[in-house]
Design a protein around this motif. Structure first.
Motif, PDB file in Angstrom:
ATOM      1  N   SER A  87       0.825  -1.203   0.000  1.00 34.21           N
ATOM      2  CA  SER A  87       0.000   0.000   0.000  1.00 34.21           C
ATOM      3  C   SER A  87       0.862   1.256   0.000  1.00 34.21           C
ATOM      4  O   SER A  87       0.583   2.218  -0.730  1.00 34.21           O
ATOM      5  CB  SER A  87      -0.924   0.000   1.224  1.00 34.21           C
ATOM      6  N   PHE A  88       1.917   1.260   0.797  1.00 33.91           N
ATOM      7  CA  PHE A  88       2.810   2.418   0.868  1.00 33.91           C
ATOM      8  C   PHE A  88       3.389   2.732  -0.512  1.00 33.91           C
ATOM      9  O   PHE A  88       3.412   3.891  -0.946  1.00 33.91           O
ATOM     10  CB  PHE A  88       3.938   2.143   1.863  1.00 33.91           C
ATOM     11  N   SER A  89       3.839   1.688  -1.215  1.00 35.37           N
ATOM     12  CA  SER A  89       4.414   1.876  -2.550  1.00 35.37           C
ATOM     13  C   SER A  89       3.369   2.359  -3.544  1.00 35.37           C
ATOM     14  O   SER A  89       3.650   3.203  -4.409  1.00 35.37           O
ATOM     15  CB  SER A  89       5.036   0.560  -3.042  1.00 35.37           C
ATOM     16  N   GLN A  90       2.150   1.838  -3.428  1.00 37.53           N
ATOM     17  CA  GLN A  90       1.081   2.262  -4.337  1.00 37.53           C
ATOM     18  C   GLN A  90       0.685   3.711  -4.083  1.00 37.53           C
ATOM     19  O   GLN A  90       0.423   4.470  -5.026  1.00 37.53           O
ATOM     20  CB  GLN A  90      -0.125   1.330  -4.179  1.00 37.53           C
ATOM     21  N   HIS A  91       0.637   4.112  -2.816  1.00 36.51           N
ATOM     22  CA  HIS A  91       0.350   5.515  -2.505  1.00 36.51           C
ATOM     23  C   HIS A  91       1.449   6.418  -3.068  1.00 36.51           C
ATOM     24  O   HIS A  91       1.165   7.509  -3.585  1.00 36.51           O
ATOM     25  CB  HIS A  91       0.243   5.714  -0.991  1.00 36.51           C
ATOM     26  N   GLU A  92       2.697   5.972  -2.978  1.00 36.69           N
ATOM     27  CA  GLU A  92       3.814   6.756  -3.514  1.00 36.69           C
ATOM     28  C   GLU A  92       3.680   6.919  -5.024  1.00 36.69           C
ATOM     29  O   GLU A  92       3.827   8.025  -5.558  1.00 36.69           O
ATOM     30  CB  GLU A  92       5.136   6.064  -3.173  1.00 36.69           C
ATOM     31  N   ALA A  93       3.386   5.817  -5.713  1.00 38.06           N
ATOM     32  CA  ALA A  93       3.250   5.868  -7.174  1.00 38.06           C
ATOM     33  C   ALA A  93       2.072   6.751  -7.577  1.00 38.06           C
ATOM     34  O   ALA A  93       2.156   7.521  -8.547  1.00 38.06           O
ATOM     35  CB  ALA A  93       3.073   4.455  -7.726  1.00 38.06           C
ATOM     36  N   ALA A  94       0.971   6.666  -6.831  1.00 43.76           N
ATOM     37  CA  ALA A  94      -0.202   7.482  -7.146  1.00 43.76           C
ATOM     38  C   ALA A  94       0.097   8.961  -6.932  1.00 43.76           C
ATOM     39  O   ALA A  94      -0.279   9.812  -7.753  1.00 43.76           O
ATOM     40  CB  ALA A  94      -1.382   7.047  -6.280  1.00 43.76           C
ATOM     41  N   ALA A  95       0.776   9.291  -5.838  1.00 48.02           N
ATOM     42  CA  ALA A  95       1.115  10.689  -5.561  1.00 48.02           C
ATOM     43  C   ALA A  95       2.030  11.255  -6.641  1.00 48.02           C
ATOM     44  O   ALA A  95       1.840  12.395  -7.099  1.00 48.02           O
ATOM     45  CB  ALA A  95       1.774  10.803  -4.189  1.00 48.02           C
ATOM     46  N   MET A  96       3.005  10.466  -7.068  1.00 45.00           N
ATOM     47  CA  MET A  96       3.931  10.937  -8.102  1.00 45.00           C
ATOM     48  C   MET A  96       3.207  11.144  -9.429  1.00 45.00           C
ATOM     49  O   MET A  96       3.453  12.125 -10.140  1.00 45.00           O
ATOM     50  CB  MET A  96       5.081   9.945  -8.259  1.00 45.00           C
ATOM     51  N   ALA A  97       2.298  10.232  -9.774  1.00 44.87           N
ATOM     52  CA  ALA A  97       1.544  10.368 -11.020  1.00 44.87           C
ATOM     53  C   ALA A  97       0.651  11.607 -10.977  1.00 44.87           C
ATOM     54  O   ALA A  97       0.513  12.327 -11.975  1.00 44.87           O
ATOM     55  CB  ALA A  97       0.706   9.115 -11.258  1.00 44.87           C
ATOM     56  N   LEU A  98       0.072  11.874  -9.824  1.00 47.22           N
ATOM     57  CA  LEU A  98      -0.779  13.059  -9.682  1.00 47.22           C
ATOM     58  C   LEU A  98       0.045  14.341  -9.745  1.00 47.22           C
ATOM     59  O   LEU A  98      -0.395  15.348 -10.313  1.00 47.22           O
ATOM     60  CB  LEU A  98      -1.548  12.985  -8.362  1.00 47.22           C
ATOM     61  N   VAL A 106      -3.139  14.425  -3.900  1.00 44.57           N
ATOM     62  CA  VAL A 106      -1.733  14.218  -3.547  1.00 44.57           C
ATOM     63  C   VAL A 106      -1.568  14.251  -2.032  1.00 44.57           C
ATOM     64  O   VAL A 106      -0.896  13.392  -1.434  1.00 44.57           O
ATOM     65  CB  VAL A 106      -0.832  15.290  -4.203  1.00 44.57           C
ATOM     66  N   GLN A 107      -2.193  15.236  -1.403  1.00 46.81           N
ATOM     67  CA  GLN A 107      -2.095  15.362   0.052  1.00 46.81           C
ATOM     68  C   GLN A 107      -2.661  14.128   0.746  1.00 46.81           C
ATOM     69  O   GLN A 107      -2.107  13.661   1.748  1.00 46.81           O
ATOM     70  CB  GLN A 107      -2.841  16.611   0.507  1.00 46.81           C
ATOM     71  N   ILE A 108      -3.751  13.584   0.223  1.00 48.08           N
ATOM     72  CA  ILE A 108      -4.356  12.384   0.810  1.00 48.08           C
ATOM     73  C   ILE A 108      -3.381  11.217   0.757  1.00 48.08           C
ATOM     74  O   ILE A 108      -3.164  10.509   1.749  1.00 48.08           O
ATOM     75  CB  ILE A 108      -5.671  12.033   0.079  1.00 48.08           C
ATOM     76  N   HIS A 109      -2.763  10.991  -0.405  1.00 51.96           N
ATOM     77  CA  HIS A 109      -1.838   9.854  -0.541  1.00 51.96           C
ATOM     78  C   HIS A 109      -0.604  10.040   0.344  1.00 51.96           C
ATOM     79  O   HIS A 109      -0.121   9.068   0.948  1.00 51.96           O
ATOM     80  CB  HIS A 109      -1.433   9.681  -2.001  1.00 51.96           C
ATOM     81  N   ARG A 110      -0.095  11.257   0.445  1.00 55.96           N
ATOM     82  CA  ARG A 110       1.065  11.498   1.305  1.00 55.96           C
ATOM     83  C   ARG A 110       0.703  11.289   2.773  1.00 55.96           C
ATOM     84  O   ARG A 110       1.496  10.760   3.557  1.00 55.96           O
ATOM     85  CB  ARG A 110       1.586  12.923   1.091  1.00 55.96           C
ATOM     86  N   GLU A 111      -0.504  11.677   3.142  1.00 59.50           N
ATOM     87  CA  GLU A 111      -0.934  11.490   4.524  1.00 59.50           C
ATOM     88  C   GLU A 111      -1.119  10.018   4.851  1.00 59.50           C
ATOM     89  O   GLU A 111      -0.787   9.563   5.947  1.00 59.50           O
ATOM     90  CB  GLU A 111      -2.243  12.252   4.767  1.00 59.50           C
ATOM     91  N   ARG A 112      -1.625   9.256   3.884  1.00 59.38           N
ATOM     92  CA  ARG A 112      -1.779   7.816   4.110  1.00 59.38           C
ATOM     93  C   ARG A 112      -0.415   7.152   4.294  1.00 59.38           C
ATOM     94  O   ARG A 112      -0.268   6.206   5.076  1.00 59.38           O
ATOM     95  CB  ARG A 112      -2.529   7.157   2.952  1.00 59.38           C
ATOM     96  N   GLN A 113       0.592   7.638   3.587  1.00 60.78           N
ATOM     97  CA  GLN A 113       1.941   7.096   3.771  1.00 60.78           C
ATOM     98  C   GLN A 113       2.438   7.346   5.196  1.00 60.78           C
ATOM     99  O   GLN A 113       3.062   6.471   5.802  1.00 60.78           O
ATOM    100  CB  GLN A 113       2.902   7.727   2.761  1.00 60.78           C
ATOM    101  N   LYS A 114       2.158   8.524   5.725  1.00 50.77           N
ATOM    102  CA  LYS A 114       2.554   8.816   7.104  1.00 50.77           C
ATOM    103  C   LYS A 114       1.853   7.876   8.079  1.00 50.77           C
ATOM    104  O   LYS A 114       2.450   7.413   9.053  1.00 50.77           O
ATOM    105  CB  LYS A 114       2.221  10.271   7.446  1.00 50.77           C
ATOM    106  N   ALA A 115       0.574   7.598   7.807  1.00 51.59           N
ATOM    107  CA  ALA A 115      -0.176   6.695   8.683  1.00 51.59           C
ATOM    108  C   ALA A 115       0.371   5.272   8.608  1.00 51.59           C
ATOM    109  O   ALA A 115       0.375   4.534   9.603  1.00 51.59           O
ATOM    110  CB  ALA A 115      -1.654   6.712   8.296  1.00 51.59           C
ATOM    111  N   LEU A 116       0.847   4.886   7.431  1.00 58.23           N
ATOM    112  CA  LEU A 116       1.342   3.524   7.222  1.00 58.23           C
ATOM    113  C   LEU A 116       2.758   3.314   7.751  1.00 58.23           C
ATOM    114  O   LEU A 116       3.123   2.186   8.120  1.00 58.23           O
ATOM    115  CB  LEU A 116       1.328   3.192   5.726  1.00 58.23           C
ATOM    116  N   ARG A 117       3.561   4.365   7.790  1.00 57.09           N
ATOM    117  CA  ARG A 117       4.998   4.213   8.043  1.00 57.09           C
ATOM    118  C   ARG A 117       5.331   3.391   9.293  1.00 57.09           C
ATOM    119  O   ARG A 117       6.200   2.513   9.236  1.00 57.09           O
ATOM    120  CB  ARG A 117       5.663   5.590   8.099  1.00 57.09           C
TER     121      ARG A 117
END
Length: 370
Positions: free
Chosen positions: A31-42, A70-81
């Motif tokens: 999930s972390f990697s997918q959020h990263e890829a989605a944020a970069m694409a956005l 983008v902010q949503i995906h970055r925030e989800r990464q923080k929650a996942l870390r």
């Protein structure tokens, strides 16, 4: 100079959806990697929109939505870390114990609406099917209508007592738009008060009332899961935002909207306000008689009647003393915020509708405080 190759829109949506689905599957590293890829694409899409001559791609609203995603995906990464294989697993960045809360999505809602789930929302779905057409590809088992729990059995007694209350911390922001409207964005964060799970948006002009709003799961923004309409106030004065109004909440997945009716229309305060759901009767009552903005308290009742001697429409009822939803105020320095609690076991769909109701009511009153 070569042009930037963007990810096709359908691929991007699939990637974004997969990131949230992986959260629920406890595939945290994936999930972390997918959020990263989605944020970069956005972010690439944002850069492209700034250079685009298309009025749709280059619109301020389009860029606002992309920025929020983008902010949503970055925030989800923080929650996942903390929960990654390389993370502590039990502590957040400040050394406190943390429990990961997946961002709600439509899969959980669909499960609640399934006629085998036994939730109150599945009963509501069955009941609304009787008189409405639904686009879903299967027909509910109407034989189950004869086996529904009696409304004589209190709803709270059917909830799982082992489940803890679900808590959301409510926070508001404000943005100006080019049309001169003030856009209100109200968010609901999970128990730790760090990560948003829902947002509600509406716009307001000084000379107009709030009459509509959209409620979103962050996992599916900008597709709303609840669309909200409010009745108007005929006399606009400094108390208008505090006067009771009808609220119509259309959950995208139920054929019939939920309609909340106040006992006294266009009177202070907003509640009592009554509605039916799953064949049961519920009433919102003031959460704090000295604080109009405090989240209301929800009770179940079976019977109501006109208050003897009342000339303004006041009513009495036999509401059970058990609270299903209740709120509290928090103060940090000079900043006030509100927290809302739901009894453990209330299903996701019903909880989202109730949360949307409380958030839009508060936003209406916030417009009078600016």
């Amino acid at each position: 100079m070569g042009t930037m190759e963007l990810m096709p829109a359908d691929h991007l949506e699939l990637l974004r959806s997969s990131a949230f689905e992986s959260e629920h599957a406890q595939l945290y590293d994936t999930s972390f990697s997918q959020h990263e890829a989605a944020a970069m694409a956005l972010e690439e899409e944002m850069e492209n929109s700034l250079a685009s001559i298309s009025p749709d791609e280059n619109s301020e609203e389009n860029r606002r939505v992309i920025k929020a995603q983008v902010q949503i995906h970055r925030e989800r990464q923080k929650a996942l870390r903390p929960h990654l294989e390389s993370g502590s697993g039990v502590e957040d960045g400040e050394g406190r114990e943390c429990v990961f809360v997946p961002a709600p999505n439509h899969w959980g809602a669909n499960g609640d609406l399934d006629d085998e789930s036994g939730t109150l929302s599945s009963i509501q779905y069955l009941l609304t099917w009787q008189n409405n057409y639904s686009p879903l590809s299967y027909t509910p088992n109407f034989d189950e209508l004869d086996e529904l729990p009696s409304s004589d059995i209190p709803y709270h007694s059917m909830l799982d007592p082992s489940q803890s209350p679900t808590t959301y911390h409510l926070h508001r922001t404000r943005e100006w738009t080019t049309s001169g409207c003030r856009k209100y964005i109200y968010s609901a964060r999970e128990y730790s008060d760090k990560y948003s799970l829902y947002t509600l948006e509406t716009s307001h002009r000084a000379d107009n009332q709030v009459t509509a709003a959209e409620f979103y799961r962050v996992a599916e923004f900008p597709t709303p899961c609840v669309s909200i309409l409010l009745s108007g106030i005929s006399k606009l004065d400094d108390q208008a935002a505090y006067k009771s109004r009808c609220i119509i909440l259309k959950f995208h997945g139920l054929a019939t909207p939920l309609k909340e009716y106040p006992d006294r229309q266009q009177k202070v305060p907003w509640s009592p306000r009554r509605f039916m759901y799953g064949g049961r009767r519920f009433v919102w009552k003031p959460g704090d008689p000295h604080d109009d903005v405090m989240p209301e308290t929800l009770y179940e009742y079976t019977r109501d009647w006109a208050k003897p001697g009342s000339r303004t429409g006041k009513r009495l009822d036999d509401a059970t003393p058990t609270k299903l939803v209740w709120g509290e105020k928090k103060r940090k320095g000079k900043v006030e915020s509100y927290t809302i609690h739901f009894a453990g076991g209330i299903d996701q769909v019903f909880r989202e509708i109730l949360l949307a109701s409380q958030m839009v009511r508060q936003v209406c009153m916030f417009t009078a405080m600016e």
